[in-house]
Design a protein around this motif. Structure first.
Motif, short mmCIF file in Angstrom:
data_model
loop_
_atom_site.label_atom_id
_atom_site.label_comp_id
_atom_site.label_asym_id
_atom_site.label_seq_id
_atom_site.Cartn_x
_atom_site.Cartn_y
_atom_site.Cartn_z
N UNK A 1 0.82 -1.21 0.00
CA UNK A 1 0.00 0.00 0.00
C UNK A 1 0.85 1.26 0.00
N UNK A 2 0.17 2.39 -0.23
CA UNK A 2 0.84 3.67 -0.34
C UNK A 2 1.55 4.06 0.95
N UNK A 3 1.02 3.62 2.10
CA UNK A 3 1.68 4.00 3.36
C UNK A 3 2.88 3.12 3.66
N UNK A 4 3.15 2.11 2.83
CA UNK A 4 4.35 1.30 2.98
C UNK A 4 4.14 -0.05 3.64
N UNK A 5 2.91 -0.39 4.00
CA UNK A 5 2.65 -1.67 4.64
C UNK A 5 2.55 -2.80 3.63
N UNK A 6 2.90 -4.00 4.08
CA UNK A 6 2.81 -5.21 3.25
C UNK A 6 2.05 -6.28 4.02
N UNK A 7 1.05 -6.87 3.38
CA UNK A 7 0.30 -7.98 3.97
C UNK A 7 0.53 -9.24 3.14
N UNK A 8 0.58 -10.37 3.81
CA UNK A 8 0.68 -11.67 3.15
C UNK A 8 -0.55 -12.48 3.54
N UNK A 9 -1.26 -12.97 2.51
CA UNK A 9 -2.51 -13.69 2.73
C UNK A 9 -2.39 -15.11 2.19
N UNK A 10 -3.11 -16.02 2.81
CA UNK A 10 -3.22 -17.38 2.30
C UNK A 10 -4.63 -17.60 1.78
N UNK A 11 -4.72 -18.16 0.57
CA UNK A 11 -6.03 -18.45 -0.02
C UNK A 11 -6.49 -19.83 0.45
N UNK A 12 -7.60 -19.86 1.16
CA UNK A 12 -8.13 -21.11 1.71
C UNK A 12 -9.08 -21.81 0.74
N UNK A 13 -9.32 -21.19 -0.43
CA UNK A 13 -10.18 -21.78 -1.47
C UNK A 13 -11.59 -22.06 -0.95
N UNK A 14 -12.12 -21.16 -0.16
CA UNK A 14 -13.48 -21.32 0.36
C UNK A 14 -14.42 -20.34 -0.35
N UNK A 15 -15.72 -20.64 -0.28
CA UNK A 15 -16.70 -19.78 -0.93
C UNK A 15 -16.84 -18.44 -0.23
N UNK A 16 -16.65 -18.42 1.08
CA UNK A 16 -16.73 -17.19 1.84
C UNK A 16 -15.42 -16.96 2.58
N UNK A 17 -14.97 -15.73 2.61
CA UNK A 17 -13.76 -15.33 3.32
C UNK A 17 -12.57 -16.24 2.98
N UNK A 18 -12.18 -16.31 1.72
CA UNK A 18 -11.09 -17.21 1.34
C UNK A 18 -9.70 -16.75 1.77
N UNK A 19 -9.54 -15.46 2.09
CA UNK A 19 -8.22 -14.95 2.42
C UNK A 19 -8.00 -14.94 3.93
N UNK A 20 -6.90 -15.56 4.35
CA UNK A 20 -6.52 -15.56 5.77
C UNK A 20 -5.20 -14.82 5.90
N UNK A 21 -5.16 -13.83 6.78
CA UNK A 21 -3.95 -13.03 6.96
C UNK A 21 -2.86 -13.85 7.65
N UNK A 22 -1.70 -13.94 7.00
CA UNK A 22 -0.55 -14.63 7.60
C UNK A 22 0.39 -13.65 8.29
N UNK A 23 0.67 -12.54 7.60
CA UNK A 23 1.60 -11.56 8.15
C UNK A 23 1.17 -10.16 7.74
N UNK A 24 1.40 -9.22 8.63
CA UNK A 24 1.24 -7.80 8.28
C UNK A 24 2.47 -7.06 8.77
#
Length: 505
Positions: free
Chosen positions: A287-310
């Protein structure tokens, strides 16, 4: 001295304004003063010119000995037998032999690679058709697809450098593109009763829409309204497939490739999401403020992204507020970060450890994008003070400088795509004020290239740095001086990378 810094700051602000999707009259006036400010800066720098400080390693007698050994040090760091023994539980003799193997192998490999790039030749072809800056490019089969601030998506036939299709439909600047893999294109083509060879492109725009284009028929087959200006997107080829979008307000959203419905909306960042990249089941957002997020895709119909690191800007050292522009290039456990500075930052996303790779010999340098292709890291390089532009090449995984490529009146490079031919030759496309295709020519052929290969002695002198172990001073003329120290943490991480990259045992 103070006026030099003020002028450099103003020029950097102007360069950031130039790549915005929309401009106010006041911002256009500021941009019109660029040539005047550059001229004044050149006059001041000439007056203040003095012998430049050289880059090197300073310190006690042990450090000076390391300096003499630097040509034999992988990653620019001394590999200790004792540390290797601790990491591997090997004996000292076995560890010493491995170190000798690593140094010998990597030096020979690097020397050969550097020699080949010193002889590299490229033919450049200008793709004309956009009437504003090109913000994004992707390569699909034998075509290049570009998006522009002029609101259009264009398809180009690479062999002839001709415009193949003009895809109009967005009502604001196009900010991002992504190409789903063929197997996911085939599924969508089947559902639309199109040829199973049809390829699709995703485009995101400040008009809040993601559009899906069928390249063969040149039509938009689906529009997704996201309720926010789309500033980044990527496709995740996992499960049924997902479209991931980022907004100007910092929101990350997931959309089903099967139903095109929204699966998840997350307020992930404080400022605009400027980059989204996928790597297997992982998604990286910057993002513009310099933060980096790492997400894991759980391959689900709802809320597939799970935050691993911020990792916040305090960790990454990136970001410059709402007008910041952070671009990501992930590979394994490392993410290369380009945030408009004179260097590339490297985030080890599992641990949060940061390294830094110098990409410009002056603090007025700007790095807009980084790209990895094969064993090559390519960083764009632009000097806001004089307008000179180039591409810097580094070897991977060592991150050692190879060469710089430039040509007369080279424009600022904002986006980059690459592929290789069946014979292994490189094909690149760069976008910005111009859209250019790079075609690698046989190095031993008689045909002359359009690109000049240069060696930047300052970049050759700069080593990969652990940010926690480096003190940086910016001289008033825009040059760097560096003090290097050996870090136990950095060394441990280095040796772990060595063992992961090369399975010696």
């Amino acid at each position: 001295m103070g006026e030099v810094r003020k002028l450099q700051k103003k020029l950097r602000q102007i360069e950031n304004l130039e790549i915005k999707i929309s401009l106010t009259p006041e911002e256009r006036f500021k941009i019109s003063r660029k040539a005047e400010l550059r001229s004044r800066l050149a006059e001041l720098q000439l007056q203040l010119s003095c012998p430049q400080q050289t880059l090197g390693i300073v310190g006690d007698e042990k450090t000076e000995k390391m300096k003499r050994q630097v040509s034999r040090i992988w990653f620019g760091r001394l590999i200790h037998t004792r540390e290797l023994c601790r990491l591997t539980n090997w004996g000292a003799h076995e560890a010493t032999l491995l170190i000798a193997q690593i140094i010998s192998f990597t030096e020979a490999e690097f020397t050969s690679l550097r020699s080949s790039w010193e002889k590299a030749k490229f033919r450049l072809r200008l793709l004309e058709g956009h009437n504003d800056i090109v913000t994004c490019v992707v390569a699909v089969d034998k075509v290049v697809v570009s998006g522009s601030r002029d609101t259009t998506v264009k398809v180009w036939h690479v062999p002839t450098a001709a415009e193949h299709k003009n895809l109009g439909g967005h009502t604001s600047g196009v900010t991002c593109l992504s190409a789903p893999p063929p197997e996911y294109c085939k599924k969508l083509a089947w559902s639309l009763s199109l040829s199973d060879k049809e390829r699709f492109i995703l485009s995101g725009s400040a008009d809040c829409y993601v559009k899906i284009w069928a390249l063969g028929i040149g039509q938009c087959v689906k529009s997704i309204y996201t309720f926010n200006a789309v500033t980044a997107l990527c496709f995740v080829p996992e499960g049924d497939g997902y479209i991931i979008t980022g907004s100007d307000g910092g929101k990350v959203q997931a959309w089903s490739w099967h139903t095109f419905e929204n699966c998840q909306s997350i307020n992930a960042h404080e400022e605009a999401v400027t980059s989204l990249k996928s790597q297997g089941p992982l998604v990286f957002s910057g993002s513009a403020e310099g933060g980096v997020c790492v997400w894991e895709n759980l391959c689900s119909d709802r809320d597939p992204l799970r935050l691993l690191q911020h990792w916040s800007s305090q960790v990454t050292g990136c970001g410059g507020g709402p007008d910041g522009h952070l671009m990501l290039s992930p590979r394994g456990d490392r993410v290369f970060l380009a945030d408009g500075r004179a260097w590339l930052r490297i985030l080890h996303w599992r641990t949060g450890m940061m390294s830094r790779l110098t990409n410009h010999s002056s603090t007025t340098g700007v790095t807009d994008c980084a790209h990895q292709t094969g064993g090559l890291l390519i960083g764009s390089c632009y000097d806001v003070a004089d307008g000179e532009s180039s591409l810097n090449l580094f070897s991977l995984p060592q991150c050692r400088y190879l060469a710089s490529l430039t040509w007369p009146d080279a424009p600022r490079i904002l986006c980059f795509a690459a592929w290789t031919t069946g014979s292994g030759d490189h094909r690149w496309v760069t976008g910005g004020h111009n859209l250019i295709v790079w075609e690698q020519l046989p190095s031993l052929g008689k045909q002359r290239g359009d690109v000049t290969v240069k060696r930047n002695s300052r970049l050759e002198s700069c080593l990969l740095e652990s940010e926690g172990d480096t003190e940086d001073d910016e001289d008033t003329d825009g040059t760097h001086t560096h003090t290097h120290r050996i870090s136990h943490t950095f060394l441990s991480n280095l040796l772990t990378n060595v063992l992961n990259e090369y399975p010696w045992k």
